[in-house]
Design a protein around this motif. Sequence first.
Motif, PDB file in Angstrom:
ATOM      1  N   VAL A  35       8.570   6.981  -1.464  1.00 31.10           N
ATOM      2  CA  VAL A  35       7.437   6.410  -0.721  1.00 31.10           C
ATOM      3  C   VAL A  35       7.896   5.447   0.362  1.00 31.10           C
ATOM      4  N   SER A  36       9.086   4.854   0.178  1.00 32.77           N
ATOM      5  CA  SER A  36       9.590   3.903   1.174  1.00 32.77           C
ATOM      6  C   SER A  36      10.510   4.556   2.192  1.00 32.77           C
ATOM      7  N   LEU A  68      13.362   6.467  -8.142  1.00 37.72           N
ATOM      8  CA  LEU A  68      13.150   7.663  -7.315  1.00 37.72           C
ATOM      9  C   LEU A  68      11.794   7.630  -6.629  1.00 37.72           C
ATOM     10  N   MET A  69      10.758   7.220  -7.363  1.00 34.28           N
ATOM     11  CA  MET A  69       9.426   7.134  -6.768  1.00 34.28           C
ATOM     12  C   MET A  69       9.408   6.135  -5.616  1.00 34.28           C
ATOM     13  N   LEU A  70      10.053   4.995  -5.819  1.00 30.81           N
ATOM     14  CA  LEU A  70      10.087   3.976  -4.768  1.00 30.81           C
ATOM     15  C   LEU A  70      10.886   4.456  -3.558  1.00 30.81           C
ATOM     16  N   GLU A  71      11.947   5.188  -3.822  1.00 27.55           N
ATOM     17  CA  GLU A  71      12.750   5.728  -2.725  1.00 27.55           C
ATOM     18  C   GLU A  71      11.924   6.665  -1.853  1.00 27.55           C
ATOM     19  N   GLY A  86       0.778  -1.233   0.000  1.00 32.15           N
ATOM     20  CA  GLY A  86       0.000   0.000   0.000  1.00 32.15           C
ATOM     21  C   GLY A  86       0.806   1.277   0.000  1.00 32.15           C
ATOM     22  N   LYS A  87       2.110   1.181  -0.293  1.00 35.43           N
ATOM     23  CA  LYS A  87       2.962   2.371  -0.312  1.00 35.43           C
ATOM     24  C   LYS A  87       2.791   3.182  -1.582  1.00 35.43           C
ATOM     25  N   ILE A  88       2.396   2.521  -2.663  1.00 44.15           N
ATOM     26  CA  ILE A  88       2.304   3.167  -3.970  1.00 44.15           C
ATOM     27  C   ILE A  88       1.389   2.299  -4.836  1.00 44.15           C
ATOM     28  N   LYS A  89       0.924   2.842  -5.961  1.00 39.33           N
ATOM     29  CA  LYS A  89       0.135   2.086  -6.923  1.00 39.33           C
ATOM     30  C   LYS A  89       0.858   2.102  -8.266  1.00 39.33           C
ATOM     31  N   TRP A  90       0.544   1.133  -9.108  1.00 40.08           N
ATOM     32  CA  TRP A  90       1.154   1.125 -10.435  1.00 40.08           C
ATOM     33  C   TRP A  90       0.808   2.399 -11.200  1.00 40.08           C
ATOM     34  N   ASN A  91      -0.407   2.914 -10.963  1.00 38.81           N
ATOM     35  CA  ASN A  91      -0.847   4.104 -11.708  1.00 38.81           C
ATOM     36  C   ASN A  91      -0.622   5.412 -10.951  1.00 38.81           C
TER      37      ASN A  91
END
Length: 378
Positions: free
Chosen positions: A199-200, A194-197, A100-105
């Motif tokens: 949100v995590s 970068l997006m994953l960094e 639930g940290k991020i969505k594909w879209n």
Amino acid sequence: MKLKYLFFIGMSMMMFSNHKLNGQINSEELSRLVEQTREKYDLPAIAVVLISSDDLVLTEVQGVRVYNTNNEATLDDYFHIGSCSKSVLTLIAGKLVENGKIKWNTPFFEIFPELKSTSQKEYIGITLEDLFLCRAGIKAFTSDDEKFPSLDTTSSNIKYEFAKYLFRELPSSKYENGEFDFLYSNASYTLAALMLERVSELSYEELIALYIDEELGINTYMGFPNTFDSNQPWGHTINGESFDIFPPDHEYKIPSSIRPAGDLSMSPTDYARYIQLNLKGLKGVRNFVSSEIYQYIHFGHKGFSLGVANGKMAGHKYSGMDGSAGTFFCRAVIVPDSDFAFTINTNAGSGTGEMKAVDWLTMKILKKYYNWWWKIWI
């Protein structure tokens, strides 16, 4: 030299049988095929692992860590996997999606609103999935013809500085009806990382350490293997009938700004274990993430999905990936219907020589495994 990350393109010629087989290849035959490949294409070392969802069925490694030496390669050595690292990043993304940290879209500029005002308007709607699909219009950075920008080297996150540059540039692929055409892009994976960094709240390096090294117990190294141990395999490039050999202190390195696109090294055994997790997931077995996540990563989109390529022949789905930064070559093929996968690692790259070798060995393995005795042209 050419800086390249090849994705899996060689499987369109495959014709899978219409029924499952337990496999027609044994250890002696695999050893013979690897030996023939090395002799035919004069490669320093080749490692192959044949995989089922239950076991690493057969393993074989032949050759040397450095060309024209007696320093034999082993299955515990590290081989650079190039763009096969993209699959690792997408799997970590799948974990964060599941948590639930991020969505594909999720749109990029929802995570980085501060970059929106200085970016080209065409990029505004791109999502995490668009970046993984290479449908975000981002410059490729797949060859040395594309010069990297001068960035603020004092920045704590060079990838963030790179992102600023990328979004100021005009799109590199056609933009029509709110969508970009496909353009294979290493820089696109930098933006996804970068997006994953954000949100995590973990760096790319920390994400790899947490999820791949610690949770999965798969050992990784960032960079070419001999840069952390000179006794590890060295990279080679094929130049006609000769090799260029890359020692530990060679200036060639993958730029840190595109590291998430393909700068991981693993042992052939650990890389095979990673592929086995994917095979299990595609067979419906939950492990690191749900089977649904594995299915979406591998087959959610036709042709090129999230960091992997896929296709269908004779009623069987397959997925796979190629990776090369020019001095090593890595391939994985996964056929879920047959509960079968295999990996090939070699410490030579550049040009078409090593790909011909890997293609030749790939077809020989498939011919033997599926008992295609009648395909005399293979």
